[in-house]
Design a protein around this motif. Sequence first.
Motif, PDB file in Angstrom:
ATOM      1  N   UNK A 120       0.802  -1.231   0.000  1.00 56.73           N
ATOM      2  CA  UNK A 120       0.000   0.000   0.000  1.00 56.73           C
ATOM      3  C   UNK A 120       0.835   1.281   0.000  1.00 56.73           C
ATOM      4  N   UNK A 121       2.013   1.261   0.607  1.00 56.12           N
ATOM      5  CA  UNK A 121       2.861   2.464   0.604  1.00 56.12           C
ATOM      6  C   UNK A 121       3.310   2.787  -0.816  1.00 56.12           C
ATOM      7  N   UNK A 122       3.702   1.767  -1.564  1.00 58.88           N
ATOM      8  CA  UNK A 122       4.108   1.970  -2.951  1.00 58.88           C
ATOM      9  C   UNK A 122       2.921   2.387  -3.815  1.00 58.88           C
ATOM     10  N   UNK A 123       1.788   1.754  -3.590  1.00 61.44           N
ATOM     11  CA  UNK A 123       0.595   2.100  -4.364  1.00 61.44           C
ATOM     12  C   UNK A 123       0.204   3.554  -4.140  1.00 61.44           C
ATOM     13  N   UNK A 124       0.301   4.020  -2.896  1.00 62.13           N
ATOM     14  CA  UNK A 124      -0.050   5.408  -2.594  1.00 62.13           C
ATOM     15  C   UNK A 124       0.968   6.372  -3.202  1.00 62.13           C
ATOM     16  N   UNK A 125       2.259   6.021  -3.157  1.00 58.47           N
ATOM     17  CA  UNK A 125       3.282   6.883  -3.755  1.00 58.47           C
ATOM     18  C   UNK A 125       3.075   7.005  -5.262  1.00 58.47           C
ATOM     19  N   UNK A 153       2.347  10.245 -10.177  1.00 59.51           N
ATOM     20  CA  UNK A 153       2.308   9.427 -11.392  1.00 59.51           C
ATOM     21  C   UNK A 153       3.283   9.889 -12.469  1.00 59.51           C
ATOM     22  N   UNK A 154       3.772  11.131 -12.364  1.00 59.89           N
ATOM     23  CA  UNK A 154       4.654  11.651 -13.405  1.00 59.89           C
ATOM     24  C   UNK A 154       6.132  11.426 -13.142  1.00 59.89           C
ATOM     25  N   UNK A 155       6.456  10.615 -12.131  1.00 60.26           N
ATOM     26  CA  UNK A 155       7.851  10.324 -11.835  1.00 60.26           C
ATOM     27  C   UNK A 155       8.329   9.196 -12.742  1.00 60.26           C
ATOM     28  N   UNK A 156       9.154   9.518 -13.713  1.00 59.37           N
ATOM     29  CA  UNK A 156       9.650   8.534 -14.668  1.00 59.37           C
ATOM     30  C   UNK A 156      11.163   8.382 -14.533  1.00 59.37           C
ATOM     31  N   UNK A 157      11.700   7.364 -15.185  1.00 55.62           N
ATOM     32  CA  UNK A 157      13.146   7.113 -15.183  1.00 55.62           C
ATOM     33  C   UNK A 157      13.693   7.566 -16.529  1.00 55.62           C
ATOM     34  N   UNK A 192      11.995   0.469   6.393  1.00 50.14           N
ATOM     35  CA  UNK A 192      11.024   1.211   7.200  1.00 50.14           C
ATOM     36  C   UNK A 192       9.704   1.396   6.466  1.00 50.14           C
ATOM     37  N   UNK A 193       9.784   1.699   5.176  1.00 53.68           N
ATOM     38  CA  UNK A 193       8.566   1.941   4.404  1.00 53.68           C
ATOM     39  C   UNK A 193       7.739   0.675   4.226  1.00 53.68           C
ATOM     40  N   UNK A 194       8.410  -0.454   4.036  1.00 52.50           N
ATOM     41  CA  UNK A 194       7.684  -1.683   3.694  1.00 52.50           C
ATOM     42  C   UNK A 194       7.442  -2.624   4.867  1.00 52.50           C
ATOM     43  N   UNK A 195       8.176  -2.424   5.978  1.00 51.68           N
ATOM     44  CA  UNK A 195       7.983  -3.312   7.137  1.00 51.68           C
ATOM     45  C   UNK A 195       7.803  -2.559   8.447  1.00 51.68           C
ATOM     46  N   UNK A 196       8.200  -1.294   8.487  1.00 44.84           N
ATOM     47  CA  UNK A 196       8.170  -0.549   9.751  1.00 44.84           C
ATOM     48  C   UNK A 196       9.433  -0.693  10.560  1.00 44.84           C
ATOM     49  N   UNK A 197      10.359  -1.563  10.115  1.00 42.31           N
ATOM     50  CA  UNK A 197      11.637  -1.725  10.819  1.00 42.31           C
ATOM     51  C   UNK A 197      12.522  -0.504  10.577  1.00 42.31           C
ATOM     52  N   UNK A 198      13.164  -0.025  11.634  1.00 44.07           N
ATOM     53  CA  UNK A 198      13.970   1.186  11.511  1.00 44.07           C
ATOM     54  C   UNK A 198      15.336   0.933  10.899  1.00 44.07           C
ATOM     55  N   UNK A 199      15.818  -0.268  10.985  1.00 44.59           N
ATOM     56  CA  UNK A 199      17.120  -0.587  10.433  1.00 44.59           C
ATOM     57  C   UNK A 199      16.961  -1.654   9.364  1.00 44.59           C
ATOM     58  N   UNK A 200      17.660  -1.475   8.263  1.00 43.51           N
ATOM     59  CA  UNK A 200      17.598  -2.445   7.180  1.00 43.51           C
ATOM     60  C   UNK A 200      18.982  -2.939   6.819  1.00 43.51           C
ATOM     61  N   UNK A 234      12.833  -6.065 -12.070  1.00 47.51           N
ATOM     62  CA  UNK A 234      12.582  -5.382 -13.327  1.00 47.51           C
ATOM     63  C   UNK A 234      12.254  -3.916 -13.117  1.00 47.51           C
ATOM     64  N   UNK A 235      11.808  -3.594 -11.874  1.00 49.67           N
ATOM     65  CA  UNK A 235      11.444  -2.214 -11.530  1.00 49.67           C
ATOM     66  C   UNK A 235      11.898  -1.876 -10.112  1.00 49.67           C
ATOM     67  N   UNK A 236      12.978  -2.486  -9.641  1.00 50.56           N
ATOM     68  CA  UNK A 236      13.386  -2.275  -8.248  1.00 50.56           C
ATOM     69  C   UNK A 236      13.878  -0.844  -8.017  1.00 50.56           C
ATOM     70  N   UNK A 237      14.584  -0.287  -8.978  1.00 48.99           N
ATOM     71  CA  UNK A 237      15.001   1.113  -8.838  1.00 48.99           C
ATOM     72  C   UNK A 237      13.778   2.032  -8.858  1.00 48.99           C
ATOM     73  N   UNK A 238      12.814   1.740  -9.698  1.00 41.04           N
ATOM     74  CA  UNK A 238      11.583   2.547  -9.737  1.00 41.04           C
ATOM     75  C   UNK A 238      10.889   2.520  -8.370  1.00 41.04           C
ATOM     76  N   UNK A 239      10.843   1.349  -7.757  1.00 43.75           N
ATOM     77  CA  UNK A 239      10.220   1.244  -6.446  1.00 43.75           C
ATOM     78  C   UNK A 239      10.953   2.115  -5.428  1.00 43.75           C
ATOM     79  N   UNK A 240      12.280   2.128  -5.498  1.00 46.77           N
ATOM     80  CA  UNK A 240      13.053   2.946  -4.562  1.00 46.77           C
ATOM     81  C   UNK A 240      12.819   4.433  -4.802  1.00 46.77           C
ATOM     82  N   UNK A 241      12.743   4.832  -6.063  1.00 45.13           N
ATOM     83  CA  UNK A 241      12.486   6.240  -6.384  1.00 45.13           C
ATOM     84  C   UNK A 241      11.161   6.683  -5.777  1.00 45.13           C
ATOM     85  N   UNK A 242      10.141   5.857  -5.898  1.00 49.85           N
ATOM     86  CA  UNK A 242       8.829   6.205  -5.346  1.00 49.85           C
ATOM     87  C   UNK A 242       8.849   6.231  -3.820  1.00 49.85           C
ATOM     88  N   UNK A 243       9.562   5.281  -3.201  1.00 52.56           N
ATOM     89  CA  UNK A 243       9.638   5.278  -1.741  1.00 52.56           C
ATOM     90  C   UNK A 243      10.391   6.500  -1.230  1.00 52.56           C
TER      91      UNK A 243
END
Length: 301
Positions: A94-99, A104-108, A248-256, A270-279
Amino acid sequence: MERTWRPPRPVDILATLTPHQRGPHDPAFQLDARGRVWRTCRPGGEPATVCVARAAGGEVTATAWGPGAAAALDAVPSWLGADDDPDGFEPRHPVLAEALRRFPGTLIGRTGLAVEALVPAILEQKVTGVEAYRGWLRLLRKYGEPAPGPAPERMRVVPPAGVWARIPSWEYHRAGVGPQRARTIVTAGRHVARLEEIASLGTAEADRRLRAVPGIGVWTSAEVRQRVLGDPDALSVGDYGLPHVVAYALTGERRGSDELMLELLEPYRGHRHRACVLLLRGGPMPPRRGPRAPVRDYRSM
Protein backbone atom coordinates in the motif's frame (compact mmCIF):
# COMPACT_ATOMS: atom_id res chain seq x y z
CA MET A 1 17.52 26.71 -30.58
CA GLU A 2 14.13 25.77 -29.19
CA ARG A 3 11.94 22.71 -29.35
CA THR A 4 8.51 21.77 -28.00
CA TRP A 5 7.60 18.22 -27.04
CA ARG A 6 4.24 16.78 -25.99
CA PRO A 7 4.80 13.80 -23.66
CA PRO A 8 2.52 10.81 -24.21
CA ARG A 9 1.94 10.59 -20.45
CA PRO A 10 2.15 13.06 -17.53
CA VAL A 11 5.76 13.96 -16.69
CA ASP A 12 7.02 15.62 -13.52
CA ILE A 13 9.95 17.52 -15.02
CA LEU A 14 11.68 18.37 -11.77
CA ALA A 15 11.31 14.93 -10.17
CA THR A 16 12.52 13.18 -13.32
CA LEU A 17 15.55 15.43 -13.83
CA THR A 18 16.75 16.02 -10.25
CA PRO A 19 18.54 12.65 -9.97
CA HIS A 20 21.14 14.33 -12.18
CA GLN A 21 21.68 17.18 -9.71
CA ARG A 22 24.67 16.78 -7.40
CA GLY A 23 23.87 18.99 -4.45
CA PRO A 24 22.03 22.32 -4.20
CA HIS A 25 24.94 24.27 -5.72
CA ASP A 26 25.71 21.94 -8.62
CA PRO A 27 27.39 24.07 -11.34
CA ALA A 28 25.95 21.77 -14.02
CA PHE A 29 22.31 21.74 -12.80
CA GLN A 30 20.25 24.62 -11.42
CA LEU A 31 16.60 25.46 -10.82
CA ASP A 32 15.62 29.11 -11.29
CA ALA A 33 12.92 31.20 -9.59
CA ARG A 34 10.47 30.44 -12.41
CA GLY A 35 10.75 26.68 -11.86
CA ARG A 36 12.81 26.08 -14.99
CA VAL A 37 15.55 23.45 -14.98
CA TRP A 38 18.92 24.53 -16.37
CA ARG A 39 21.40 21.82 -17.24
CA THR A 40 24.75 21.75 -18.99
CA CYS A 41 25.95 18.72 -20.91
CA ARG A 42 28.39 17.57 -23.56
CA PRO A 43 26.52 15.44 -26.14
CA GLY A 44 28.90 14.16 -28.77
CA GLY A 45 31.70 15.99 -26.99
CA GLU A 46 30.24 19.46 -27.71
CA PRO A 47 29.20 21.78 -24.84
CA ALA A 48 25.60 22.89 -24.46
CA THR A 49 23.26 24.57 -22.00
CA VAL A 50 19.63 23.44 -21.91
CA CYS A 51 16.68 25.10 -20.20
CA VAL A 52 13.62 22.84 -19.73
CA ALA A 53 10.25 24.24 -18.73
CA ARG A 54 6.58 23.31 -18.59
CA ALA A 55 4.47 24.96 -21.28
CA ALA A 56 0.73 25.27 -21.72
CA GLY A 57 -1.35 22.20 -22.43
CA GLY A 58 1.06 19.74 -20.87
CA GLU A 59 3.80 20.44 -23.40
CA VAL A 60 7.49 20.77 -22.55
CA THR A 61 9.69 23.45 -24.07
CA ALA A 62 13.45 23.12 -24.24
CA THR A 63 15.83 25.88 -25.28
CA ALA A 64 19.52 25.20 -25.89
CA TRP A 65 22.69 27.15 -26.60
CA GLY A 66 26.18 26.14 -27.66
CA PRO A 67 27.76 23.82 -30.26
CA GLY A 68 25.97 20.80 -28.77
CA ALA A 69 22.54 22.45 -28.69
CA ALA A 70 20.93 20.41 -31.47
CA ALA A 71 22.07 17.08 -30.04
CA ALA A 72 20.97 18.10 -26.55
CA LEU A 73 17.48 19.06 -27.76
CA ASP A 74 17.17 15.70 -29.52
CA ALA A 75 17.91 14.00 -26.19
CA VAL A 76 15.47 15.96 -23.99
CA PRO A 77 12.52 13.54 -24.45
CA SER A 78 14.76 10.67 -23.32
CA TRP A 79 15.91 12.72 -20.35
CA LEU A 80 12.26 13.05 -19.38
CA GLY A 81 11.39 9.36 -19.65
CA ALA A 82 10.18 9.02 -23.25
CA ASP A 83 11.90 5.60 -23.36
CA ASP A 84 10.64 4.52 -19.96
CA ASP A 85 8.02 1.78 -19.74
CA PRO A 86 6.43 1.70 -16.28
CA ASP A 87 3.44 -0.39 -17.38
CA GLY A 88 4.85 -3.62 -15.94
CA PHE A 89 5.23 -2.12 -12.48
CA GLU A 90 2.48 -3.37 -10.15
CA PRO A 91 2.82 -2.04 -6.59
CA ARG A 92 1.65 -4.69 -4.16
CA HIS A 93 2.41 -2.79 -0.98
CA PRO A 94 0.00 0.00 0.00
CA VAL A 95 2.86 2.46 0.60
CA LEU A 96 4.11 1.97 -2.95
CA ALA A 97 0.60 2.10 -4.36
CA GLU A 98 -0.05 5.41 -2.59
CA ALA A 99 3.28 6.88 -3.76
CA LEU A 100 2.48 5.94 -7.34
CA ARG A 101 -0.98 7.46 -7.03
CA ARG A 102 0.42 10.73 -5.66
CA PHE A 103 3.34 11.00 -8.08
CA PRO A 104 2.31 9.43 -11.39
CA GLY A 105 4.65 11.65 -13.40
CA THR A 106 7.85 10.32 -11.84
CA LEU A 107 9.65 8.53 -14.67
CA ILE A 108 13.15 7.11 -15.18
CA GLY A 109 14.99 9.17 -17.77
CA ARG A 110 18.12 8.26 -19.70
CA THR A 111 20.87 10.63 -20.84
CA GLY A 112 23.32 8.42 -22.75
CA LEU A 113 26.12 10.53 -21.19
CA ALA A 114 28.40 8.09 -19.41
CA VAL A 115 31.21 10.33 -18.17
CA GLU A 116 28.81 12.94 -16.81
CA ALA A 117 27.16 10.30 -14.63
CA LEU A 118 30.27 8.28 -13.78
CA VAL A 119 32.54 10.98 -12.33
CA PRO A 120 30.09 12.29 -9.71
CA ALA A 121 29.10 8.71 -8.83
CA ILE A 122 32.76 7.94 -8.11
CA LEU A 123 33.03 11.11 -6.02
CA GLU A 124 30.08 9.85 -3.93
CA GLN A 125 31.68 6.48 -3.13
CA LYS A 126 31.70 5.83 0.64
CA VAL A 127 31.56 9.48 1.69
CA THR A 128 28.88 11.88 2.88
CA GLY A 129 26.90 13.86 0.35
CA VAL A 130 28.51 17.06 1.64
CA GLU A 131 32.00 15.74 0.84
CA ALA A 132 31.01 14.54 -2.62
CA TYR A 133 29.14 17.71 -3.57
CA ARG A 134 32.02 19.88 -2.33
CA GLY A 135 34.50 18.04 -4.53
CA TRP A 136 32.21 18.17 -7.58
CA LEU A 137 31.65 21.90 -7.11
CA ARG A 138 35.33 22.77 -6.79
CA LEU A 139 36.50 20.58 -9.66
CA LEU A 140 33.84 21.91 -12.04
CA ARG A 141 34.57 25.50 -11.12
CA LYS A 142 38.26 24.98 -11.86
CA TYR A 143 38.14 22.65 -14.90
CA GLY A 144 34.67 23.11 -16.38
CA GLU A 145 34.15 25.71 -19.08
CA PRO A 146 31.57 28.49 -18.72
CA ALA A 147 28.07 27.44 -19.76
CA PRO A 148 26.99 28.72 -23.20
CA GLY A 149 24.08 31.12 -23.42
CA PRO A 150 22.25 33.02 -20.68
CA ALA A 151 22.69 30.32 -18.04
CA PRO A 152 22.49 31.16 -14.34
CA GLU A 153 25.68 32.66 -12.95
CA ARG A 154 28.66 30.34 -12.42
CA MET A 155 27.22 27.37 -14.27
CA ARG A 156 29.86 25.17 -15.86
CA VAL A 157 29.96 22.41 -18.48
CA VAL A 158 31.33 19.07 -17.25
CA PRO A 159 34.87 18.58 -18.64
CA PRO A 160 35.49 15.81 -21.20
CA ALA A 161 37.04 12.56 -20.01
CA GLY A 162 40.51 13.52 -21.17
CA VAL A 163 40.54 16.48 -18.80
CA TRP A 164 39.52 14.33 -15.82
CA ALA A 165 42.37 11.92 -16.64
CA ARG A 166 44.94 14.75 -16.64
CA ILE A 167 43.94 16.51 -13.41
CA PRO A 168 46.96 16.29 -11.09
CA SER A 169 46.63 14.33 -7.86
CA TRP A 170 47.19 17.46 -5.76
CA GLU A 171 44.22 19.18 -7.37
CA TYR A 172 41.97 16.28 -6.41
CA HIS A 173 43.44 16.57 -2.92
CA ARG A 174 42.66 20.29 -2.78
CA ALA A 175 39.07 19.50 -3.79
CA GLY A 176 38.77 17.10 -0.84
CA VAL A 177 38.80 13.96 -3.01
CA GLY A 178 40.63 11.02 -1.47
CA PRO A 179 43.37 9.22 -3.42
CA GLN A 180 41.34 6.07 -4.15
CA ARG A 181 38.47 7.98 -5.72
CA ALA A 182 40.91 10.19 -7.64
CA ARG A 183 42.69 7.13 -9.07
CA THR A 184 39.37 5.63 -10.14
CA ILE A 185 38.37 8.81 -12.00
CA VAL A 186 41.75 9.02 -13.75
CA THR A 187 41.59 5.32 -14.72
CA ALA A 188 38.03 5.70 -16.04
CA GLY A 189 39.13 8.74 -18.06
CA ARG A 190 41.74 6.62 -19.81
CA HIS A 191 39.08 4.11 -20.91
CA VAL A 192 36.54 6.68 -22.05
CA ALA A 193 35.89 5.19 -25.50
CA ARG A 194 34.84 1.85 -24.03
CA LEU A 195 32.80 3.47 -21.27
CA GLU A 196 30.92 5.84 -23.58
CA GLU A 197 29.73 2.77 -25.51
CA ILE A 198 27.60 1.63 -22.56
CA ALA A 199 24.85 3.99 -23.73
CA SER A 200 24.12 1.57 -26.59
CA LEU A 201 24.52 -1.65 -24.58
CA GLY A 202 22.08 -3.72 -22.61
CA THR A 203 22.17 -3.22 -18.87
CA ALA A 204 23.96 -6.52 -18.11
CA GLU A 205 26.78 -5.84 -20.59
CA ALA A 206 27.01 -2.22 -19.41
CA ASP A 207 27.36 -3.46 -15.83
CA ARG A 208 30.19 -5.83 -16.81
CA ARG A 209 32.02 -3.12 -18.71
CA LEU A 210 31.74 -0.59 -15.91
CA ARG A 211 32.87 -3.03 -13.23
CA ALA A 212 35.89 -4.02 -15.30
CA VAL A 213 37.40 -0.65 -14.35
CA PRO A 214 39.31 -0.90 -11.03
CA GLY A 215 37.46 1.03 -8.35
CA ILE A 216 33.98 0.69 -9.89
CA GLY A 217 31.77 -1.74 -8.04
CA VAL A 218 28.14 -2.76 -7.76
CA TRP A 219 26.89 0.50 -6.26
CA THR A 220 28.68 2.81 -8.71
CA SER A 221 27.60 0.74 -11.70
CA ALA A 222 23.96 0.89 -10.61
CA GLU A 223 24.09 4.65 -10.05
CA VAL A 224 25.50 5.15 -13.55
CA ARG A 225 23.07 2.78 -15.29
CA GLN A 226 20.11 4.48 -13.61
CA ARG A 227 21.04 7.77 -15.26
CA VAL A 228 22.75 6.78 -18.51
CA LEU A 229 20.47 3.90 -19.50
CA GLY A 230 17.35 4.76 -17.54
CA ASP A 231 17.53 1.27 -16.05
CA PRO A 232 14.42 0.87 -13.83
CA ASP A 233 15.92 -2.21 -12.12
CA ALA A 234 19.44 -0.90 -11.31
CA LEU A 235 19.32 -1.26 -7.54
CA SER A 236 21.97 0.65 -5.54
CA VAL A 237 23.17 -2.24 -3.38
CA GLY A 238 25.74 -0.99 -0.89
CA ASP A 239 24.08 2.39 -0.32
CA TYR A 240 24.39 3.80 3.19
CA GLY A 241 20.78 4.88 3.70
CA LEU A 242 18.63 3.19 1.05
CA PRO A 243 18.19 -0.19 2.84
CA HIS A 244 16.84 1.61 5.92
CA VAL A 245 14.38 3.62 3.82
CA VAL A 246 13.08 0.49 2.08
CA ALA A 247 12.85 -1.52 5.31
CA TYR A 248 11.02 1.21 7.20
CA ALA A 249 8.57 1.94 4.40
CA LEU A 250 7.68 -1.68 3.69
CA THR A 251 7.98 -3.31 7.14
CA GLY A 252 8.17 -0.55 9.75
CA GLU A 253 11.64 -1.72 10.82
CA ARG A 254 13.97 1.19 11.51
CA ARG A 255 17.12 -0.59 10.43
CA GLY A 256 17.60 -2.44 7.18
CA SER A 257 20.32 -4.26 5.28
CA ASP A 258 21.15 -5.03 1.67
CA GLU A 259 19.90 -8.58 2.16
CA LEU A 260 16.55 -7.43 3.55
CA MET A 261 16.19 -4.79 0.83
CA LEU A 262 16.79 -7.38 -1.89
CA GLU A 263 14.21 -9.69 -0.31
CA LEU A 264 11.57 -6.96 0.02
CA LEU A 265 12.07 -5.71 -3.54
CA GLU A 266 12.21 -9.13 -5.22
CA PRO A 267 8.48 -8.96 -6.17
CA TYR A 268 9.34 -5.84 -8.17
CA ARG A 269 12.28 -7.30 -10.11
CA GLY A 270 12.58 -5.38 -13.33
CA HIS A 271 11.44 -2.21 -11.53
CA ARG A 272 13.39 -2.28 -8.25
CA HIS A 273 15.00 1.11 -8.84
CA ARG A 274 11.58 2.55 -9.74
CA ALA A 275 10.22 1.24 -6.45
CA CYS A 276 13.05 2.95 -4.56
CA VAL A 277 12.49 6.24 -6.38
CA LEU A 278 8.83 6.20 -5.35
CA LEU A 279 9.64 5.28 -1.74
CA LEU A 280 12.22 8.06 -1.50
CA ARG A 281 9.71 10.54 -2.86
CA GLY A 282 6.45 9.44 -1.26
CA GLY A 283 7.19 6.90 1.46
CA PRO A 284 7.70 7.43 5.20
CA MET A 285 11.30 8.14 6.20
CA PRO A 286 12.89 6.28 9.13
CA PRO A 287 13.47 8.46 12.22
CA ARG A 288 17.06 9.61 12.64
CA ARG A 289 18.99 8.06 15.50
CA GLY A 290 22.53 8.69 16.58
CA PRO A 291 25.10 11.15 15.23
CA ARG A 292 25.48 11.89 11.54
CA ALA A 293 28.47 10.51 9.68
CA PRO A 294 31.46 12.86 10.06
CA VAL A 295 32.43 15.07 7.13
CA ARG A 296 36.11 14.44 6.42
CA ASP A 297 38.51 16.94 4.89
CA TYR A 298 41.37 15.25 3.05
CA ARG A 299 43.08 18.60 2.53
CA SER A 300 44.22 18.56 6.16
CA MET A 301 45.63 15.03 5.96
